[in-house]
Design a protein around this motif. Structure first.
Motif, mmCIF file in Angstrom:
data_model
loop_
_atom_site.group_PDB
_atom_site.id
_atom_site.type_symbol
_atom_site.label_atom_id
_atom_site.label_comp_id
_atom_site.label_asym_id
_atom_site.label_seq_id
_atom_site.Cartn_x
_atom_site.Cartn_y
_atom_site.Cartn_z
ATOM 1 N N GLU A 181 -20.661 56.807 -68.039
ATOM 2 C CA GLU A 181 -22.090 56.438 -68.023
ATOM 3 C C GLU A 181 -22.293 54.945 -67.746
ATOM 4 O OE1 GLU A 181 -24.093 57.916 -71.555
ATOM 5 O OE2 GLU A 181 -22.656 59.558 -71.712
ATOM 6 N N TYR B 140 -20.289 52.615 -68.447
ATOM 7 C CA TYR B 140 -19.443 51.806 -69.323
ATOM 8 C C TYR B 140 -18.080 51.633 -68.645
ATOM 9 C CZ TYR B 140 -17.778 49.733 -73.612
ATOM 10 O OH TYR B 140 -17.291 48.834 -74.519
ATOM 11 N N TYR C 212 -10.410 49.186 -75.539
ATOM 12 C CA TYR C 212 -10.953 47.982 -76.176
ATOM 13 C C TYR C 212 -9.861 47.359 -77.047
ATOM 14 C CZ TYR C 212 -14.377 44.889 -78.329
ATOM 15 O OH TYR C 212 -15.059 43.784 -78.762
ATOM 16 N N TYR D 197 -13.400 45.001 -88.926
ATOM 17 C CA TYR D 197 -14.491 44.084 -89.280
ATOM 18 C C TYR D 197 -14.877 44.286 -90.741
ATOM 19 C CZ TYR D 197 -14.541 43.942 -84.253
ATOM 20 O OH TYR D 197 -14.145 43.814 -82.954
ATOM 21 N N GLY E 115 -19.779 54.562 -81.450
ATOM 22 C CA GLY E 115 -19.119 53.597 -80.554
ATOM 23 C C GLY E 115 -18.085 52.812 -81.344
ATOM 24 N N GLY F 284 -14.961 52.363 -81.054
ATOM 25 C CA GLY F 284 -13.751 51.827 -80.424
ATOM 26 C C GLY F 284 -12.536 52.526 -81.007
ATOM 27 N N ASP G 74 -16.672 57.998 -80.635
ATOM 28 C CA ASP G 74 -16.566 57.202 -79.418
ATOM 29 C C ASP G 74 -16.237 58.185 -78.289
ATOM 30 O OD1 ASP G 74 -15.841 53.917 -78.991
ATOM 31 O OD2 ASP G 74 -15.322 55.271 -77.358
ATOM 32 N N PHE G 75 -16.747 57.925 -77.097
ATOM 33 C CA PHE G 75 -16.454 58.900 -76.036
ATOM 34 C C PHE G 75 -15.121 58.634 -75.337
ATOM 35 C CE2 PHE G 75 -19.402 56.862 -72.505
ATOM 36 C CZ PHE G 75 -18.660 55.693 -72.546
ATOM 37 N N HIS H 140 -9.180 56.077 -77.530
ATOM 38 C CA HIS H 140 -9.550 55.431 -78.796
ATOM 39 C C HIS H 140 -9.441 56.443 -79.942
ATOM 40 C CE1 HIS H 140 -12.293 52.159 -76.792
ATOM 41 N NE2 HIS H 140 -11.008 51.940 -76.583
ATOM 42 N N GLU I 224 -16.936 62.008 -78.742
ATOM 43 C CA GLU I 224 -18.247 62.470 -78.275
ATOM 44 C C GLU I 224 -19.011 61.317 -77.649
ATOM 45 O OE1 GLU I 224 -20.288 64.123 -81.654
ATOM 46 O OE2 GLU I 224 -19.097 65.961 -81.594
ATOM 47 N N SER I 225 -19.947 61.673 -76.772
ATOM 48 C CA SER I 225 -20.872 60.655 -76.269
ATOM 49 C C SER I 225 -22.012 60.515 -77.286
ATOM 50 C CB SER I 225 -21.434 61.084 -74.915
ATOM 51 O OG SER I 225 -22.274 62.208 -75.117
ATOM 52 N N PHE I 226 -22.796 59.447 -77.134
ATOM 53 C CA PHE I 226 -23.935 59.277 -78.046
ATOM 54 C C PHE I 226 -24.861 60.488 -77.953
ATOM 55 C CE2 PHE I 226 -23.250 54.532 -77.138
ATOM 56 C CZ PHE I 226 -22.394 54.399 -78.225
ATOM 57 N N HIS J 25 -21.508 48.071 -84.072
ATOM 58 C CA HIS J 25 -20.908 46.773 -83.719
ATOM 59 C C HIS J 25 -20.438 46.809 -82.272
ATOM 60 C CE1 HIS J 25 -17.889 43.503 -83.666
ATOM 61 N NE2 HIS J 25 -18.786 42.933 -84.437
ATOM 62 N N GLY J 26 -20.874 45.821 -81.507
ATOM 63 C CA GLY J 26 -20.431 45.735 -80.114
ATOM 64 C C GLY J 26 -20.967 46.869 -79.259
HETATM 65 C C1 LIG Z 1 -17.476 46.877 -77.091
HETATM 66 S S1 LIG Z 1 -16.814 48.354 -77.727
HETATM 67 C C2 LIG Z 1 -17.025 48.131 -79.468
HETATM 68 C C3 LIG Z 1 -16.125 49.016 -80.269
HETATM 69 C C4 LIG Z 1 -16.196 48.837 -81.783
HETATM 70 N N1 LIG Z 1 -17.504 49.176 -82.288
HETATM 71 C C5 LIG Z 1 -15.821 47.426 -82.143
HETATM 72 O O1 LIG Z 1 -16.715 46.616 -82.349
HETATM 73 O O2 LIG Z 1 -14.610 47.130 -82.192
HETATM 74 C C6 LIG Z 1 -18.060 49.626 -77.399
HETATM 75 C C7 LIG Z 1 -17.543 51.018 -77.624
HETATM 76 O O3 LIG Z 1 -18.606 51.943 -77.366
HETATM 77 C C8 LIG Z 1 -18.077 53.085 -76.704
HETATM 78 N N2 LIG Z 1 -19.179 53.700 -75.926
HETATM 79 C C9 LIG Z 1 -19.879 53.119 -74.926
HETATM 80 N N3 LIG Z 1 -20.809 53.979 -74.452
HETATM 81 C C10 LIG Z 1 -20.685 55.115 -75.172
HETATM 82 C C11 LIG Z 1 -21.358 56.378 -75.160
HETATM 83 N N4 LIG Z 1 -22.341 56.616 -74.283
HETATM 84 N N5 LIG Z 1 -20.980 57.318 -76.034
HETATM 85 C C12 LIG Z 1 -19.964 57.073 -76.920
HETATM 86 N N6 LIG Z 1 -19.286 55.906 -76.977
HETATM 87 C C13 LIG Z 1 -19.644 54.935 -76.118
HETATM 88 C C14 LIG Z 1 -16.951 52.543 -75.848
HETATM 89 O O4 LIG Z 1 -15.974 53.512 -75.532
HETATM 90 C C15 LIG Z 1 -16.400 51.418 -76.710
HETATM 91 O O5 LIG Z 1 -15.323 51.852 -77.491
#
Ligand SMILES: C[S@@+](CC[C@H](N)C(=O)[O-])C[C@H]1O[C@@H](n2cnc3c(N)ncnc32)[C@H](O)[C@@H]1O
Length: 510
Positions: A6, A8, A14, A19, A54, A56, A77-78, A82, A103-105, A122-123
């Protein structure tokens, strides 16, 4: 990679990190400090439910699940790699209270599940599309408990403005040429450095950009890819995030990092007067970001949060307990804060650290000590705010349920220590005292593992480090050969036993 990302960035994982910002005790301290009643389930440190969309590599959720066996965790996380990694850790650690969902969001939003006390984002917010933020908002609307808390971090304006052309430069340069993404990222960073070295133009007019590029040269391609190369990358004014979240009944509660709640630690006195002219907290916060050129925010929002009266806030803060994370001798003499370097006055920090080396202490118990009472309540609380914000101390979880937390943390830590035979991640152990992570280096982890296995620590550590081609250094010189490395490890082990081990034992991780 296929079409599931999507927009990303795909094909690169990552970074692995843990945290502390949304550990229950930290959330409770930050909320109470700002005058909000923390959710009861968090305050008791027990049966709460926490989701991390999400996530990670999911290491924070895994560690919190180890430290809080009575709580329940949903991390999703999709990215399948991870989730595969964290599921393996969860199996090794025997975590029965955490689900790691690939899963996706959108898929997650369709899932039914228990109401949530905490959601940690986060992130995520700045790095996904508006459509995905809307999906996450829908999940928050449906599943967050009244009284629940949301942690959200994002790239903030105006500070991020100066990163925008740099990000664009990296995106465009990475799109040129072929080869593996990490190589293209390295070439793009060098390209940016070469342009910056020419000076002029945007580089001449933008403070800090040359330093930022220099920092990127030392960052992993995994970080750079996930920070800069996503199709969506949006920086926000705080007021705009607050408005989006208000649509699902969330109200801004305060900065998640306690120090950032204190204006005198972030603003000059003139800036404080200007901020005080704004009555609305969200507008005031946005003005603070403008005055400090803030580029990253970690915020707490509450759904139906209850304000505490003055005396109840004082009572709850008085009961809050704190532990020291470093040996007293390792406390710095000055602290770096947004308004510059602040001294750590000995008359305050010495008795405070001395008291905390005896074990976790409540603010009230600390103030019952004459040396600290003489400093005054305001100064002692402020010192705790600084120490906790700088990871030199941490708020502690209630004593109730300690035996279960200790047994579960121990299982988790056994699995984590085994991982450090082969690398330096996750680099944190679960503390049943803090209900949160305690950072350990790979060498410290190997010393602890050697202790558990009854092995000679220096030889055990060297066997694993040398297998990875690692060579130690001392005073800027390389330790050449096995003997020199073993001597250096024996020296480091002696220092570890003297200074670090007592702290780790006090935190229940050794
Ligand atoms: C910048 S990373 C942050 C990961 C974690 N939260 C951290 O701070 O260490 C963003 C994460 O969101 C996940 N992500 C992005 N879009 C997504 C979606 N549509 N559905 C599920 N996960 C998603 C990515 O795979 C990635 O692991």
């Amino acid at each position: 990679m296929g079409g599931w990302t999507e927009g990303y960035v795909g094909g690169i994982d990552y970074i692995r990190a843990v945290y502390r910002d949304w550990s229950p005790a930290m959330l409770c301290f930050a909320l109470t400090l700002r005058g909000w009643r923390p959710p009861e389930a968090l305050r008791r440190g027990g049966g709460f439910t926490l989701a991390e969309p999400g996530c990670g590599h999911g290491l924070t959720s895994a560690l919190l699940a180890g430290a809080h066996p009575a709580a329940r965790f949903e991390a999703m996380d999709f990215n399948p790699s991870h989730i595969a990694g964290v599921r393996r850790l969860a199996a090794e650690a025997g975590l029965a209270n955490a689900e790691f969902l690939e899963e996706s969001f959108a898929e997650y939003a369709r899932r039914d599940g228990p109401m949530l006390d905490v959601v940690a984002l986060h992130g995520v917010w700045s790095w996904v599309s508006a459509e995905n933020r809307a999906i996450l908002l829908d999940t928050l609307r449906r599943r967050l408990m009244p009284g629940g808390v949301v942690f959200v971090s994002y790239n903030a304006l105006p500070g991020t403005l100066s990163h925008m052309p740099l990000r664009r430069l990296l995106v465009e340069r990475c799109a040129e040429g072929d080869g593996p993404l990490p190589d293209r990222i390295a070439r793009a960073v060098e390209f940016a450095a070469r342009i910056a070295a020419q000076g002029g133009g945007w580089f001449a007019n933008t403070e800090g950009v040359v330093e930022r590029i220099e920092q990127l040269r030392h960052k992993s391609p995994n970080y750079i890819a996930h920070e800069y190369l996503n199709g969506d990358w949006t920086a926000f004014y705080h007021a705009d995030v607050a408005r989006e979240l208000a649509a699902v009944k969330l109200e801004f509660a305060g900065a998640a990092v306690p120090m950032e709640q204190l204006d005198d630690l972030t603003l000059s006195s003139v800036q404080q007067t200007l901020a005080d002219e704004m009555r609305d907290p969200v507008r005031a916060e946005t003005l603070r970001d403008v005055m400090t050129n803030r580029s990253f925010r970690r915020d707490l929002f509450v759904k139906g949060g209850e304000r505490l009266g003055r005396s109840e806030r004082r009572a709850l803060l008085g009961e809050s307990r704190f532990a020291l994370l470093v040996a007293t001798d390792d406390l710095p003499e000055v602290a770096s804060t947004p308004v510059g370097r602040l001294p750590f006055p000995r008359a305050l920090y010495q008795p405070l650290a001395g008291a905390l080396t005896e074990g976790p202490q409540s603010l009230d118990a600390l103030l019952a000590r004459p040396a600290l009472a003489a400093q005054g309540e305001e100064a002692v609380l402020r010192a705790l705010v600084l120490l906790t914000s700088l990871s030199l101390a941490a708020p502690v979880t209630p004593a109730e349920g300690f035996a279960e937390r200790r047994a579960s943390s121990d299982r988790f830590n056994a699995a984590v220590l085994q991982r450090h035979r082969f690398g330096d991640a996750p680099g944190q152990l679960a503390s049943p005292v803090l209900g949160a992570g305690v950072p350990v280096s790979r060498i410290e982890a190997l010393f602890l593992l050697a202790g558990r296995l009854g092995e000679e620590p220096a030889a055990f550590a060297w066997r694993h480090l040398s297998a990875d081609g690692i060579v130690l250094g001392r005073d800027g010189e390389r330790c050449e050969g096995d003997d020199a490395n073993l001597v250096e490890l024996a020296r480091r082990h002696a220092a570890f036993v003297q200074r670090r081990l007592p702290v780790l034992e006090g935190l229940g991780v050794a």
